[in-house]
Write a protein that holds these residues in place. Structure first.
Motif, mmCIF file in Angstrom:
data_model
loop_
_atom_site.group_PDB
_atom_site.id
_atom_site.type_symbol
_atom_site.label_atom_id
_atom_site.label_comp_id
_atom_site.label_asym_id
_atom_site.label_seq_id
_atom_site.Cartn_x
_atom_site.Cartn_y
_atom_site.Cartn_z
ATOM 1 N N TRP A 173 -64.454 54.457 83.371
ATOM 2 C CA TRP A 173 -63.502 53.562 84.028
ATOM 3 C C TRP A 173 -62.458 53.068 83.029
ATOM 4 O O TRP A 173 -61.259 53.044 83.313
ATOM 5 C CB TRP A 173 -64.232 52.371 84.645
ATOM 6 C CG TRP A 173 -64.952 52.679 85.913
ATOM 7 C CD1 TRP A 173 -66.297 52.874 86.075
ATOM 8 C CD2 TRP A 173 -64.375 52.827 87.214
ATOM 9 N NE1 TRP A 173 -66.597 53.139 87.384
ATOM 10 C CE2 TRP A 173 -65.438 53.107 88.116
ATOM 11 C CE3 TRP A 173 -63.074 52.747 87.706
ATOM 12 C CZ2 TRP A 173 -65.232 53.309 89.470
ATOM 13 C CZ3 TRP A 173 -62.872 52.943 89.071
ATOM 14 C CH2 TRP A 173 -63.931 53.220 89.931
ATOM 15 N N GLU A 184 -55.649 46.293 83.127
ATOM 16 C CA GLU A 184 -56.770 46.387 84.072
ATOM 17 C C GLU A 184 -56.407 45.763 85.412
ATOM 18 O O GLU A 184 -56.712 46.311 86.477
ATOM 19 C CB GLU A 184 -57.992 45.700 83.456
ATOM 20 C CG GLU A 184 -59.290 45.929 84.178
ATOM 21 C CD GLU A 184 -60.458 45.318 83.435
ATOM 22 O OE1 GLU A 184 -60.850 44.196 83.802
ATOM 23 O OE2 GLU A 184 -60.938 45.957 82.469
ATOM 24 N N HIS A 185 -55.735 44.613 85.380
ATOM 25 C CA HIS A 185 -55.335 43.940 86.619
ATOM 26 C C HIS A 185 -54.315 44.767 87.388
ATOM 27 O O HIS A 185 -54.428 44.928 88.617
ATOM 28 C CB HIS A 185 -54.766 42.556 86.308
ATOM 29 C CG HIS A 185 -54.264 41.828 87.519
ATOM 30 N ND1 HIS A 185 -55.102 41.272 88.453
ATOM 31 C CD2 HIS A 185 -52.979 41.593 87.958
ATOM 32 C CE1 HIS A 185 -54.385 40.720 89.415
ATOM 33 N NE2 HIS A 185 -53.092 40.903 89.139
ATOM 34 N N SER A 188 -56.054 47.812 88.941
ATOM 35 C CA SER A 188 -56.884 47.427 90.086
ATOM 36 C C SER A 188 -56.026 47.157 91.314
ATOM 37 O O SER A 188 -56.374 47.548 92.436
ATOM 38 C CB SER A 188 -57.706 46.181 89.744
ATOM 39 O OG SER A 188 -58.574 46.424 88.664
ATOM 40 N N THR A 189 -54.894 46.503 91.109
ATOM 41 C CA THR A 189 -53.989 46.200 92.217
ATOM 42 C C THR A 189 -53.431 47.478 92.831
ATOM 43 O O THR A 189 -53.356 47.623 94.053
ATOM 44 C CB THR A 189 -52.840 45.306 91.728
ATOM 45 O OG1 THR A 189 -53.383 44.085 91.199
ATOM 46 C CG2 THR A 189 -51.873 44.980 92.863
ATOM 47 N N GLY A 192 -56.865 49.859 94.051
ATOM 48 C CA GLY A 192 -57.915 49.322 94.906
ATOM 49 C C GLY A 192 -57.813 49.765 96.349
ATOM 50 O O GLY A 192 -58.798 50.239 96.947
ATOM 51 N N ALA A 199 -58.181 45.512 96.035
ATOM 52 C CA ALA A 199 -57.846 45.208 94.646
ATOM 53 C C ALA A 199 -58.791 44.174 94.036
ATOM 54 O O ALA A 199 -59.208 44.291 92.885
ATOM 55 C CB ALA A 199 -56.398 44.724 94.561
ATOM 56 N N LEU A 202 -62.228 45.692 93.208
ATOM 57 C CA LEU A 202 -62.145 46.606 92.075
ATOM 58 C C LEU A 202 -61.940 45.838 90.777
ATOM 59 O O LEU A 202 -62.556 46.162 89.754
ATOM 60 C CB LEU A 202 -61.011 47.608 92.288
ATOM 61 C CG LEU A 202 -60.838 48.684 91.213
ATOM 62 C CD1 LEU A 202 -62.131 49.474 91.015
ATOM 63 C CD2 LEU A 202 -59.694 49.635 91.581
ATOM 64 N N ALA A 203 -61.120 44.806 90.803
ATOM 65 C CA ALA A 203 -60.902 43.987 89.607
ATOM 66 C C ALA A 203 -62.201 43.322 89.163
ATOM 67 O O ALA A 203 -62.511 43.258 87.965
ATOM 68 C CB ALA A 203 -59.828 42.943 89.880
ATOM 69 N N LEU A 206 -64.535 45.805 87.451
ATOM 70 C CA LEU A 206 -64.136 46.213 86.112
ATOM 71 C C LEU A 206 -64.177 45.088 85.088
ATOM 72 O O LEU A 206 -64.251 45.352 83.886
ATOM 73 C CB LEU A 206 -62.702 46.774 86.155
ATOM 74 C CG LEU A 206 -62.481 48.049 86.965
ATOM 75 C CD1 LEU A 206 -61.003 48.398 86.974
ATOM 76 C CD2 LEU A 206 -63.302 49.195 86.408
#
Length: 235
Positions: A173, A184-185, A188-189, A192, A199, A202-203, A206
């Motif tokens: 990942w 990472e943010h 994810s956005t 997701g 999102a 998923l955030a 992780l």
């Protein structure tokens, strides 16, 4: 001579070859390995090369690099084992489950701190002294708890397979996010909804700080593995 060369090739590991002869080169092998870890932490595994290492060390050190370490694969093996040295912690006076948990958790945190290492553990056998020392520490704890024979081997395998499997999964990942060039943010956005999990979910999956994140999942899974082990002979 041909047979000796063939054996070196077949054995396929820096740990199964003799150390290079002594030299007056200014850099030691340890210096080179520490620099490799710094480069790998900064730039990742995909772009790592002996040419990049030579540039990092400087022109004057290039000959020392190739004298001390034959190739990229050898250097990666050395770097992975150096990282695993961070896992050789004191385990305290708890019971055997507490001691195994402390060792496995320290190893997981070392691998997490250097996310390129699990990628290499999938293709490089644990032959280095620090990997072997970690395995021996866990083996001795289990043996002292009464594990014997095939069950002892199975218990050690269960712990290492869980540890390395979790580290490889989490590193995959991390590598995917890194290749995107996003935080990472941001990743994810963007990803997701495409993955069908949203999102926010998923955030959380992780994030190391989240209760649903990789460290929390590892801790819960390790507890399940260790609680399920019993010091008895397999039938």
């Amino acid at each position: 001579m041909a047979r000796e060369a063939d054996e070196k090739t077949v054995l396929g590991s820096v740990w199964l070859r003799a150390d290079p002869p002594a030299t007056r080169a200014p850099l030691t092998r340890d210096d080179i390995v520490r620099t490799a870890i710094k480069v790998l932490d900064r730039d990742g595994l995909e772009t790592f090369s002996m040419r990049r290492m030579a540039a990092e060390l400087g022109t004057a050190a290039t000959s020392a690099l190739y004298w001390r370490i034959a190739n990229r694969n050898d250097l990666l093996e050395l770097a992975v084992d150096e990282v695993l040295g961070e896992a050789l912690v004191q385990t305290g006076d708890g019971d055997w489950r507490d001691q195994v948990t402390a060792l496995a958790t320290a190893a997981y945190k070392a691998l997490w701190a250097h996310p390129w290492t699990p990628q290499l553990l999938a293709s490089h056998a644990g032959l280095g002294p620090n990997y072997q020392a970690l395995a021996e520490r866990i083996l001795n704890v289990l043996r002292s708890a009464g594990f014997r024979g095939v069950h002892l081997d199975a218990a050690v395998s269960a712990i290492f397979h869980y540890l390395i499997g979790a580290a490889v999964t989490d590193a995959a990942w991390t590598a995917t996010v890194r290749r995107s060039g996003l935080t990472e943010h941001e990743w994810s956005t963007a990803a997701g909804d495409q993955l069908g999990i949203g999102a926010a979910s998923l955030a959380a999956y992780l994030s190391r700080e989240n209760l649903a994140g990789p460290e929390a999942r590892f801790t819960s899974g390790l507890r399940a593995v260790v609680v399920g082990l019993r010091p008895r002979q397999l039938s």
